[in-house]
Design an enzyme around this catalytic site. Structure first.
Site, PDB file in Angstrom:
ATOM      1  N   ARG A 189      43.715  52.821  36.372  1.00  0.00           N
ATOM      2  CA  ARG A 189      44.582  51.907  37.114  1.00  0.00           C
ATOM      3  C   ARG A 189      45.370  50.993  36.192  1.00  0.00           C
ATOM      4  O   ARG A 189      44.848  50.483  35.195  1.00  0.00           O
ATOM      5  CB  ARG A 189      43.753  51.049  38.069  1.00  0.00           C
ATOM      6  CG  ARG A 189      44.603  50.291  39.085  1.00  0.00           C
ATOM      7  CD  ARG A 189      43.773  49.315  39.900  1.00  0.00           C
ATOM      8  NE  ARG A 189      44.471  48.908  41.118  1.00  0.00           N
ATOM      9  CZ  ARG A 189      44.247  47.791  41.774  1.00  0.00           C
ATOM     10  NH1 ARG A 189      43.309  46.953  41.331  1.00  0.00           N
ATOM     11  NH2 ARG A 189      44.906  47.493  42.864  1.00  0.00           N
ATOM     12  N   ASP A 199      40.200  47.925  50.914  1.00  0.00           N
ATOM     13  CA  ASP A 199      40.388  46.857  49.925  1.00  0.00           C
ATOM     14  C   ASP A 199      39.287  45.802  50.007  1.00  0.00           C
ATOM     15  O   ASP A 199      39.463  44.670  49.549  1.00  0.00           O
ATOM     16  CB  ASP A 199      41.763  46.200  50.057  1.00  0.00           C
ATOM     17  CG  ASP A 199      42.165  45.430  48.801  1.00  0.00           C
ATOM     18  OD1 ASP A 199      41.678  45.781  47.707  1.00  0.00           O
ATOM     19  OD2 ASP A 199      42.945  44.465  48.904  1.00  0.00           O
ATOM     20  N   HIS A 220      36.267  47.561  46.005  1.00  0.00           N
ATOM     21  CA  HIS A 220      35.759  47.055  44.735  1.00  0.00           C
ATOM     22  C   HIS A 220      34.294  46.668  44.904  1.00  0.00           C
ATOM     23  O   HIS A 220      33.895  46.173  45.963  1.00  0.00           O
ATOM     24  CB  HIS A 220      36.551  45.828  44.282  1.00  0.00           C
ATOM     25  CG  HIS A 220      38.037  46.022  44.274  1.00  0.00           C
ATOM     26  ND1 HIS A 220      38.692  46.675  43.268  1.00  0.00           N
ATOM     27  CD2 HIS A 220      38.991  45.652  45.169  1.00  0.00           C
ATOM     28  CE1 HIS A 220      39.985  46.699  43.523  1.00  0.00           C
ATOM     29  NE2 HIS A 220      40.193  46.077  44.684  1.00  0.00           N
ATOM     30  N   HIS A 252      39.856  52.820  48.736  1.00  0.00           N
ATOM     31  CA  HIS A 252      40.144  51.646  47.899  1.00  0.00           C
ATOM     32  C   HIS A 252      39.198  50.511  48.233  1.00  0.00           C
ATOM     33  O   HIS A 252      39.336  49.858  49.274  1.00  0.00           O
ATOM     34  CB  HIS A 252      41.584  51.185  48.099  1.00  0.00           C
ATOM     35  CG  HIS A 252      42.054  50.227  47.049  1.00  0.00           C
ATOM     36  ND1 HIS A 252      42.940  50.591  46.044  1.00  0.00           N
ATOM     37  CD2 HIS A 252      41.760  48.919  46.830  1.00  0.00           C
ATOM     38  CE1 HIS A 252      43.162  49.540  45.267  1.00  0.00           C
ATOM     39  NE2 HIS A 252      42.458  48.510  45.732  1.00  0.00           N
ATOM     40  N   HIS A 292      48.583  49.954  48.131  1.00  0.00           N
ATOM     41  CA  HIS A 292      48.899  48.939  49.139  1.00  0.00           C
ATOM     42  C   HIS A 292      50.312  49.041  49.732  1.00  0.00           C
ATOM     43  O   HIS A 292      51.129  48.111  49.626  1.00  0.00           O
ATOM     44  CB  HIS A 292      48.675  47.553  48.546  1.00  0.00           C
ATOM     45  CG  HIS A 292      47.288  47.333  47.999  1.00  0.00           C
ATOM     46  ND1 HIS A 292      46.169  47.863  48.606  1.00  0.00           N
ATOM     47  CD2 HIS A 292      46.843  46.666  46.892  1.00  0.00           C
ATOM     48  CE1 HIS A 292      45.092  47.521  47.902  1.00  0.00           C
ATOM     49  NE2 HIS A 292      45.476  46.801  46.862  1.00  0.00           N
TER      50      HIS A 292
END
Length: 296
Positions: free
Chosen positions: A123, A249, A36, A34, A180
């Site tokens: 998602r 994250d 970005h 995970h 999460h």
């Protein structure tokens, strides 16, 4: 001082407070499931973080000893997955996958193109209002569209939303991945009804969960060592160790000022697991099954 604990030059890892390597080194083919990626040159519907591109992420990969990655479509790009697809290609399609956000009326050819670009799921981020991801009414319809591709739906929902949507979750025709730590409220933990719902789905093999975002699920925060996340994380591990993956994250867009220490976040997994064998399962074996990584 062991090599893994040697201090690093300040600001070596953008968007991270990390200043050392992990206490427990990552096993070969470990996956960050995970993260970005942002490109300041690409049009976005909202602000995007600086220094959050592929080259900056490579530095975090090297620090933590990670080899595989799963890039999650950032909210400011809506359903334009160009940056995510480009990042998959740059990091290497054999070791990188992506999670897209798509229009509710996306065509089969567009879905196939995303698949060929490394996308393996879509998602729905409803934890905060998100008009770009559609609504709950779109989840089942799109799930049926992606089922032939073998994709899954990735769900960033509040625990209350999970509890309210139990019937929807139970009838989805594809696997689902909860973001999460399941976003259980720290005050409730396993007492929240969402815990039992997600646990049953995990134990059935229909669902997966990401051991990520500890800083999103704590009252004590970094100064408390995230110890109030231990009970929930260990409960997930005890319930379904074969259905869990870990994610950084990065670049932590919810924390614009005080960035978390990614090494500390990685070291949490060792604390939660207790054994290297279990840590390897969550970092290597499980993501290989979920995302279709070939033996390397």
């Amino acid at each position: 001082m062991p090599a893994s604990a040697r201090p690093l030059p300040p600001a070596l890892i953008p968007n991270s407070a990390a200043r050392r390597g992990p206490v427990s080194p990552a096993p070969p083919m470990a996956c960050d499931a995970h993260l970005h990626i942002y490109d300041p040159a690409h049009p976005a519907a909202g602000p995007t973080p600086e220094n959050a591109g592929v080259e900056q992420y490579r530095r975090l990969q090297a620090l933590l000893g990670l080899s595989r990655a799963v890039i999650v479509q950032p909210r400011p790009y809506g359903t334009d997955n160009t940056v995510t697809l480009r990042a998959i290609a740059q990091l290497g399609p054999a070791r990188t996958r992506g999670i897209a956000v798509v229009d509710s009326d996306i065509g089969d050819a567009a879905l196939q193109a995303l698949h060929e670009g490394g996308i393996r799921g879509i998602r729905f981020s409803f934890h905060a209002p998100n008009t770009k991801a559609g609504g709950f009414e779109a989840v089942e319809r799109l799930a049926r569209r992606i089922a032939p591709l073998g994709w899954h739906v990735q769900l960033h929902w509040t625990a209350d939303q999970i509890a309210r949507q139990r019937d929807l979750l139970e009838r989805l025709p594809v696997a689902m991945v909860f973001d999460h730590l399941g976003r259980l409220p720290p005050a409730d933990g396993m007492a929240h009804p969402a815990f039992g719902i997600v646990r049953a789905l995990l134990e059935s093999g229909r669902a997966w969960l990401k051991l990520s975002g500890a800083y999103l699920n704590t009252r004590h925060g970094v100064r408390g060592g995230y110890h109030d996340t231990d009970a929930v994380a260990r409960a997930w591990i005890e319930s379904a160790p074969g259905q869990l993956v870990w994610g950084s994250d990065w670049p932590h867009v919810t924390e614009p000022v005080d960035k978390p220490d990614d090494t500390e976040l990685f070291d949490l997994l060792s604390r939660w697991c207790g054994t290297q064998a279990l840590q390897r399962q969550i970092l290597v074996d499980n993501p290989a099954r979920l995302y279709g990584f070939a033996a390397d």
